[in-house]
Design a protein around this motif. Sequence first.
Motif, PDB file in Angstrom:
ATOM      1  N   VAL A 149       6.593  -8.364   1.840  1.00  0.00           N
ATOM      2  CA  VAL A 149       6.004  -7.102   1.386  1.00  0.00           C
ATOM      3  C   VAL A 149       6.965  -6.420   0.422  1.00  0.00           C
ATOM      4  CG1 VAL A 149       5.074  -4.860   2.099  1.00  0.00           C
ATOM      5  CG2 VAL A 149       4.885  -6.817   3.623  1.00  0.00           C
ATOM      6  N   LEU A 150       6.415  -5.846  -0.652  1.00  0.00           N
ATOM      7  CA  LEU A 150       7.175  -4.974  -1.542  1.00  0.00           C
ATOM      8  C   LEU A 150       6.727  -3.545  -1.321  1.00  0.00           C
ATOM      9  CD1 LEU A 150       9.060  -4.313  -3.941  1.00  0.00           C
ATOM     10  CD2 LEU A 150       7.098  -4.746  -5.454  1.00  0.00           C
ATOM     11  N   VAL A 151       7.700  -2.660  -1.033  1.00  0.00           N
ATOM     12  CA  VAL A 151       7.421  -1.239  -0.853  1.00  0.00           C
ATOM     13  C   VAL A 151       8.292  -0.454  -1.841  1.00  0.00           C
ATOM     14  CG1 VAL A 151       7.386   0.712   0.743  1.00  0.00           C
ATOM     15  CG2 VAL A 151       6.956  -1.603   1.600  1.00  0.00           C
ATOM     16  N   PRO A 152       7.821  -0.193  -3.063  1.00  0.00           N
ATOM     17  CA  PRO A 152       8.604   0.635  -3.985  1.00  0.00           C
ATOM     18  C   PRO A 152       8.789   2.038  -3.412  1.00  0.00           C
ATOM     19  CG  PRO A 152       6.860  -0.541  -5.146  1.00  0.00           C
ATOM     20  CD  PRO A 152       6.582  -0.695  -3.690  1.00  0.00           C
ATOM     21  N   GLY A 153       9.938   2.642  -3.697  1.00  0.00           N
ATOM     22  CA  GLY A 153      10.185   3.990  -3.191  1.00  0.00           C
ATOM     23  C   GLY A 153      10.261   4.032  -1.682  1.00  0.00           C
ATOM     24  N   GLY A 154      10.991   3.102  -1.091  1.00  0.00           N
ATOM     25  CA  GLY A 154      10.995   2.969   0.365  1.00  0.00           C
ATOM     26  C   GLY A 154      11.656   4.090   1.124  1.00  0.00           C
ATOM     27  N   ALA A 155      12.394   4.985   0.449  1.00  0.00           N
ATOM     28  CA  ALA A 155      13.044   6.098   1.150  1.00  0.00           C
ATOM     29  C   ALA A 155      12.159   7.329   1.239  1.00  0.00           C
ATOM     30  CB  ALA A 155      14.362   6.463   0.455  1.00  0.00           C
ATOM     31  N   PHE A 219       2.736  -2.807  -2.040  1.00  0.00           N
ATOM     32  CA  PHE A 219       2.175  -1.521  -1.613  1.00  0.00           C
ATOM     33  C   PHE A 219       2.657  -0.423  -2.562  1.00  0.00           C
ATOM     34  CE2 PHE A 219       2.291   1.924   1.911  1.00  0.00           C
ATOM     35  CZ  PHE A 219       1.127   2.489   1.418  1.00  0.00           C
ATOM     36  N   ASP A 220       1.774   0.018  -3.445  1.00  0.00           N
ATOM     37  CA  ASP A 220       2.111   1.023  -4.457  1.00  0.00           C
ATOM     38  C   ASP A 220       1.860   2.426  -3.924  1.00  0.00           C
ATOM     39  OD1 ASP A 220       2.382   2.571  -6.808  1.00  0.00           O
ATOM     40  OD2 ASP A 220       0.265   2.258  -7.284  1.00  0.00           O
ATOM     41  N   THR A 221       2.927   3.222  -3.818  1.00  0.00           N
ATOM     42  CA  THR A 221       2.794   4.613  -3.388  1.00  0.00           C
ATOM     43  C   THR A 221       3.099   5.601  -4.504  1.00  0.00           C
ATOM     44  OG1 THR A 221       5.112   4.794  -2.675  1.00  0.00           O
ATOM     45  CG2 THR A 221       3.523   3.950  -1.061  1.00  0.00           C
ATOM     46  N   LEU A 222       3.365   5.099  -5.721  1.00  0.00           N
ATOM     47  CA  LEU A 222       3.831   5.957  -6.808  1.00  0.00           C
ATOM     48  C   LEU A 222       2.927   5.963  -8.037  1.00  0.00           C
ATOM     49  CD1 LEU A 222       7.579   4.944  -6.526  1.00  0.00           C
ATOM     50  CD2 LEU A 222       6.535   7.057  -5.695  1.00  0.00           C
ATOM     51  N   ASP A 239      -2.089  -9.591  -2.227  1.00  0.00           N
ATOM     52  CA  ASP A 239      -2.723  -8.286  -2.042  1.00  0.00           C
ATOM     53  C   ASP A 239      -1.911  -7.197  -2.731  1.00  0.00           C
ATOM     54  OD1 ASP A 239      -5.097  -7.966   0.035  1.00  0.00           O
ATOM     55  OD2 ASP A 239      -3.862  -9.628   0.730  1.00  0.00           O
ATOM     56  N   LEU A 240      -2.603  -6.261  -3.328  1.00  0.00           N
ATOM     57  CA  LEU A 240      -1.987  -5.041  -3.846  1.00  0.00           C
ATOM     58  C   LEU A 240      -2.779  -3.872  -3.297  1.00  0.00           C
ATOM     59  CD1 LEU A 240      -1.072  -4.262  -7.583  1.00  0.00           C
ATOM     60  CD2 LEU A 240      -1.688  -2.534  -5.924  1.00  0.00           C
ATOM     61  N   VAL A 241      -2.105  -2.989  -2.564  1.00  0.00           N
ATOM     62  CA  VAL A 241      -2.733  -1.776  -2.031  1.00  0.00           C
ATOM     63  C   VAL A 241      -2.087  -0.584  -2.713  1.00  0.00           C
ATOM     64  CG1 VAL A 241      -3.354  -0.458   0.021  1.00  0.00           C
ATOM     65  CG2 VAL A 241      -3.019  -2.935   0.190  1.00  0.00           C
TER      66      VAL A 241
END
Length: 332
Positions: A149-155, A219-222, A239-241
């Motif tokens: 899994v890739l989680v950009p901005g993990g902090a 997982f894009d949160t930004l 998958d890209l969420v």
Amino acid sequence: MKAIVTERAGGPDVLQPAEMPRPRIERDDQVLVEIRAVGVNPIDYKMRNDLDRFPVTKPAILGCDGAGVVTEVGAGVERFKPGDEVYFCQPGFNGRQGTYAEYAVVDEALVANKPKSLDFVHAAAAPLVLITAWEALYDRAQLQNGQTVLVPGGAGGVGHMAIQLARIAGARVATSVSSDDKARFVGELGAERVIRYRSEDVVEAVRAWTGGEGVDVAFDTLGDDVFRQCCAAAKVYGDLVTILLPPPDIDWTNARVRNLRISLEMMLTPVLLELPEWEKHQGHILTSAAELFDQARLRVQVARTFPLEEAAAAQEFLEKQHPIGKVVLTLG
């Protein structure tokens, strides 16, 4: 009761303290909660900036996350009684009230017993970011043991929950951060590959980490450039969420050729569209997460607290500083 309200869209200065009537239970499936702490989220200042785009009643009380004590229950409520300590996420949509106040009436389905191991401040910090990460990874991507899994901005708020939930599922996690403090923090959470996005190419780092394949789940949160980054970092048939709208000018060719599955996640949908069964699902997520908190398998990071009357300063701090973890308002 004391509340923070706004009559119009604008900057932080539109948030003003006010005395408002204490809300009353109007349906059998509602509970009245005396709020002890309130989580602050980016959706709060997005609503403040563009108030008329949201189904709120003016003067609007913003805020979604809350933790407190049940003081009254509707006739049909079975799971809670006065005195119960609870946490919840309920936006002030469709006649409901937000959480920047001393009391809120909340749909029973959205409420869960507060984790015994968390105080009100940490409990209030958790719901929105927790539900968002849970739905994105477990419901949309259906994350499996052994996946990457890739989680950009993990902090950040959602990011630090996503890292932990991915690790609980047995996945390996890569994340990107901007500072040494954030790198140490995400490492403590279990991130295996910590990428310094200011000095490293995130996509190249992810491909090297995965032997050239890319991650099973990004997982894009930004949003914006990070969404494009996630498209390039996901493996073929991956998958890209995303929790944001994809950029309007994106070229979808590469994602299409590589058969990426693109999913959208917005945890506010059950209240926005009045979907009782999905409200229950979110309540169940909070109940399940409470067990994880109490087993010390999940933690929530609080960056800073502000008193309720300083809600404007809290929103401004979150928007400009991008702290590690969450910002919380306290009452009493």
